[in-house]
Design a protein around this motif. Structure first.
Motif, PDB file in Angstrom:
ATOM      1  N   ARG A 127       0.840  -1.192   0.000  1.00  0.00           N
ATOM      2  CA  ARG A 127       0.000   0.000   0.000  1.00  0.00           C
ATOM      3  C   ARG A 127       0.883   1.253   0.000  1.00  0.00           C
ATOM      4  O   ARG A 127       1.770   1.402   0.830  1.00  0.00           O
ATOM      5  N   GLY A 128       0.643   2.137  -0.951  1.00  0.00           N
ATOM      6  CA  GLY A 128       1.437   3.360  -1.062  1.00  0.00           C
ATOM      7  C   GLY A 128       2.822   3.132  -1.604  1.00  0.00           C
ATOM      8  O   GLY A 128       3.696   3.981  -1.470  1.00  0.00           O
ATOM      9  N   ALA A 129       3.069   1.995  -2.244  1.00  0.00           N
ATOM     10  CA  ALA A 129       4.413   1.665  -2.726  1.00  0.00           C
ATOM     11  C   ALA A 129       4.907   2.674  -3.764  1.00  0.00           C
ATOM     12  O   ALA A 129       6.093   2.960  -3.842  1.00  0.00           O
ATOM     13  N   GLU A 130       3.972   3.224  -4.575  1.00  0.00           N
ATOM     14  CA  GLU A 130       4.394   4.168  -5.600  1.00  0.00           C
ATOM     15  C   GLU A 130       5.070   5.385  -4.985  1.00  0.00           C
ATOM     16  O   GLU A 130       6.023   5.933  -5.516  1.00  0.00           O
ATOM     17  N   ARG A 131       4.526   5.839  -3.844  1.00  0.00           N
ATOM     18  CA  ARG A 131       5.105   7.004  -3.173  1.00  0.00           C
ATOM     19  C   ARG A 131       6.324   6.621  -2.342  1.00  0.00           C
ATOM     20  O   ARG A 131       7.118   7.480  -1.974  1.00  0.00           O
ATOM     21  N   LEU A 132       6.459   5.337  -2.074  1.00  0.00           N
ATOM     22  CA  LEU A 132       7.458   4.886  -1.123  1.00  0.00           C
ATOM     23  C   LEU A 132       8.874   5.260  -1.530  1.00  0.00           C
ATOM     24  O   LEU A 132       9.629   5.817  -0.745  1.00  0.00           O
ATOM     25  N   PHE A 133       9.238   4.997  -2.793  1.00  0.00           N
ATOM     26  CA  PHE A 133      10.645   5.182  -3.153  1.00  0.00           C
ATOM     27  C   PHE A 133      11.012   6.644  -3.374  1.00  0.00           C
ATOM     28  O   PHE A 133      12.080   7.094  -2.978  1.00  0.00           O
ATOM     29  N   PHE A 134      10.106   7.448  -3.996  1.00  0.00           N
ATOM     30  CA  PHE A 134      10.543   8.799  -4.346  1.00  0.00           C
ATOM     31  C   PHE A 134      10.463   9.771  -3.181  1.00  0.00           C
ATOM     32  O   PHE A 134      10.939  10.899  -3.266  1.00  0.00           O
ATOM     33  N   SER A 135       9.895   9.371  -2.077  1.00  0.00           N
ATOM     34  CA  SER A 135       9.852  10.255  -0.911  1.00  0.00           C
ATOM     35  C   SER A 135      10.893   9.882   0.144  1.00  0.00           C
ATOM     36  O   SER A 135      10.959  10.518   1.187  1.00  0.00           O
ATOM     37  N   ARG A 136      11.716   8.869  -0.136  1.00  0.00           N
ATOM     38  CA  ARG A 136      12.633   8.368   0.896  1.00  0.00           C
ATOM     39  C   ARG A 136      13.676   9.405   1.313  1.00  0.00           C
ATOM     40  O   ARG A 136      13.888   9.646   2.497  1.00  0.00           O
ATOM     41  N   LEU A 153      10.112  10.290 -16.578  1.00  0.00           N
ATOM     42  CA  LEU A 153      10.064   9.648 -15.259  1.00  0.00           C
ATOM     43  C   LEU A 153       9.441  10.560 -14.217  1.00  0.00           C
ATOM     44  O   LEU A 153       8.664  10.118 -13.368  1.00  0.00           O
ATOM     45  N   LEU A 154       9.780  11.868 -14.265  1.00  0.00           N
ATOM     46  CA  LEU A 154       9.195  12.805 -13.305  1.00  0.00           C
ATOM     47  C   LEU A 154       7.695  12.956 -13.523  1.00  0.00           C
ATOM     48  O   LEU A 154       6.942  13.187 -12.575  1.00  0.00           O
ATOM     49  N   ASP A 155       7.256  12.812 -14.767  1.00  0.00           N
ATOM     50  CA  ASP A 155       5.823  12.876 -15.052  1.00  0.00           C
ATOM     51  C   ASP A 155       5.086  11.735 -14.354  1.00  0.00           C
ATOM     52  O   ASP A 155       4.011  11.930 -13.780  1.00  0.00           O
ATOM     53  N   VAL A 156       5.690  10.552 -14.389  1.00  0.00           N
ATOM     54  CA  VAL A 156       5.098   9.398 -13.692  1.00  0.00           C
ATOM     55  C   VAL A 156       5.060   9.657 -12.190  1.00  0.00           C
ATOM     56  O   VAL A 156       4.065   9.376 -11.507  1.00  0.00           O
ATOM     57  N   VAL A 157       6.140  10.229 -11.665  1.00  0.00           N
ATOM     58  CA  VAL A 157       6.217  10.522 -10.234  1.00  0.00           C
ATOM     59  C   VAL A 157       5.154  11.544  -9.834  1.00  0.00           C
ATOM     60  O   VAL A 157       4.468  11.389  -8.820  1.00  0.00           O
ATOM     61  N   GLU A 158       4.985  12.598 -10.643  1.00  0.00           N
ATOM     62  CA  GLU A 158       3.993  13.629 -10.336  1.00  0.00           C
ATOM     63  C   GLU A 158       2.579  13.049 -10.343  1.00  0.00           C
ATOM     64  O   GLU A 158       1.755  13.386  -9.490  1.00  0.00           O
ATOM     65  N   GLN A 159       2.312  12.183 -11.312  1.00  0.00           N
ATOM     66  CA  GLN A 159       0.979  11.569 -11.382  1.00  0.00           C
ATOM     67  C   GLN A 159       0.711  10.687 -10.167  1.00  0.00           C
ATOM     68  O   GLN A 159      -0.451  10.500  -9.791  1.00  0.00           O
ATOM     69  N   ALA A 160       1.788  10.168  -9.568  1.00  0.00           N
ATOM     70  CA  ALA A 160       1.629   9.341  -8.373  1.00  0.00           C
ATOM     71  C   ALA A 160       1.602  10.174  -7.098  1.00  0.00           C
ATOM     72  O   ALA A 160       1.557   9.633  -5.992  1.00  0.00           O
ATOM     73  N   GLY A 161       1.640  11.503  -7.259  1.00  0.00           N
ATOM     74  CA  GLY A 161       1.559  12.382  -6.095  1.00  0.00           C
ATOM     75  C   GLY A 161       2.878  12.912  -5.603  1.00  0.00           C
ATOM     76  O   GLY A 161       2.962  13.502  -4.524  1.00  0.00           O
ATOM     77  N   GLY A 162       3.945  12.733  -6.369  1.00  0.00           N
ATOM     78  CA  GLY A 162       5.262  13.218  -5.966  1.00  0.00           C
ATOM     79  C   GLY A 162       5.397  14.714  -6.145  1.00  0.00           C
ATOM     80  O   GLY A 162       4.654  15.341  -6.901  1.00  0.00           O
TER      81      GLY A 162
END
Length: 407
Positions: A232-241, A302-311
């Motif tokens: 759960r929340g794995a998409e946000r997990l790596f880019f917010s570390r 890649l940043l576009d994917v991150v932004e769509q995931a809430g980054g």
């Protein structure tokens, strides 16, 4: 590893088939041992790398006062007592330079440039995935520049090759244990440790470091597994570390400099999402510029994917830094002109020059800020240090502007 057929051929012919794995491993061990021996000669076991002392003129320039005034303070017994050479010159350590700053700040706060409560910690990512672009050299000089001017600074080596760590006298194979890199603070399991336990002081007063080594690669291996498990929340997990780890030391630093790895992996993406500002180093050669084009396309995707995931991809400034520039080289001048016509103010006005002074300093694992003028011909040193300071002053002005201060 040899196949059964290769082993059989080796046995029948009597010829030994060499393993590339063992060959590379042996060369790595040989080189590490030699580097350790060279370091032992330069630095005895009980010794540590030290920063040179600054003349009164250099100290005055760092603080923003005249040489005459710093001499007046010394004669009046105000501030630290300088070391005097046999020729009567006054020398100050960087710690003493900061002590003079604090003394002067009692009457004028601007002498101490640390950020105020309403100003955010400035995290600067230095990146490019093309080798030889001067990324680590730029990151080291930027971090040291801010520290010398009184900002509380943290440098983080995110590159498994650990060149930034080596510049600061840290040899990864011998000086680091498990979890001594930022990986220890951003890993996904119960072995995670606080970032404050990983940070190390350096011989630059006001500049701390988180070193790097090969264990940083573990983050690249762990993250796909975590994503595959669909936690759960794995998409946000790596880019917010990295941003999460830095939040724990927000009150301790004014500027953080991230030396990113030369690849667009999970570690670089996490660094870019933690950064408030980005510096892309570029050597003005056509192959390097073409490579940078691919780098920018990949980064945007890649940043576009991150932004769509809430980054968070917001930033204060994004700049290209021209490195290893030779003003007398016509083709290089054309490429710099092309970049400035395309990107305008996003290209820093000043460039880092290709200089024997910087190269010679690097041979002894030092930066130009660490080596005294007396070791070079004056014209060579002055030309290199002037260009270096001009680039870093531009970056400092951008940071001050982001804080709402005057340049």
């Amino acid at each position: 590893m040899l196949s059964p057929t290769e082993k059989d051929q080796s046995h029948r012919t009597g010829k030994r088939v060499r393993s590339l794995t063992r060959l590379v491993e042996a060369d790595a061990d040989l080189l590490s041992a030699q580097l350790q021996e060279l370091r032992s000669r330069a630095f005895p076991p009980t010794a540590e790398k030290q920063l040179r002392k600054f003349t009164s003129g250099e100290a005055a320039k760092l603080i923003g006062i005249t040489d005459a005034y710093i001499r007046h303070l010394s004669l009046a017994g105000e501030g630290p007592e300088a070391e005097k050479t046999s020729g009567g010159r006054r020398l100050y350590s960087l710690e003493q330079v900061h002590e003079i700053r604090r003394y002067l700040a009692k009457s004028k706060k601007s002498y101490l440039p640390i950020r105020q409560a309403n100003e955010h910690m400035q995290v600067i990512a230095v990146t490019n995935f093309k080798g030889g672009s001067g990324k680590t050299t730029t990151a080291a000089h930027v971090a040291q520049y801010f520290a010398m001017r009184g900002y509380r600074t943290l440098a983080i080596d995110l590159d498994p090759q650990a060149s930034l760590s080596a510049l600061f006298g840290i040899q990864p194979e011998f000086d680091l244990e498990d979890n001594d890199t930022i990986y220890g603070a951003i890993r996904y399991d119960d072995q995670q440790r606080p970032l404050t336990d990983i940070i190390r002081k350096t011989y630059f007063h006001g500049l701390d470091i988180i070193p790097g080594n090969l264990e940083l690669q573990e983050f690249e291996h762990d993250t796909p597994r975590i994503l595959a498990e669909k936690r759960r929340g794995a998409e946000r997990l790596f880019f917010s570390r990295i941003a999460g780890a830095l939040a724990t030391v927000d009150d301790r630093y004014d500027v953080v400099v991230l030396d990113c790895p030369p690849s667009l992996g999970f570690l670089t993406l996490s660094a870019l999402c933690a950064a408030r500002s980005v510096l892309v180093t570029i050597h003005p050669q056509m192959l390097d510029v073409a490579s940078m084009s691919q780098f920018l396309h990949m980064t945007a995707g890649l940043l576009d994917v991150v932004e769509q995931a809430g980054g968070d991809a917001d930033y204060d400034f994004f700049r290209y830094v021209i490195t290893r520039y030779e003003p007398s080289d016509g083709p290089q001048g054309q490429i710099v002109g092309l970049m400035k016509s395309l990107f305008g103010e996003r290209v820093l006005t000043n460039a880092l020059l290709k200089s024997t002074a910087i190269s010679d300093a690097g041979l002894t694992k030092q930066t130009l800020y660490e080596v005294g003028r007396e070791y070079f011909t004056r014209a060579t040193y002055d030309r290199a240090i002037e260009a270096l300071d001009a680039v870093n002053l531009e970056i400092e002005d951008l940071v001050r502007e982001a804080w709402g201060r005057a340049p």
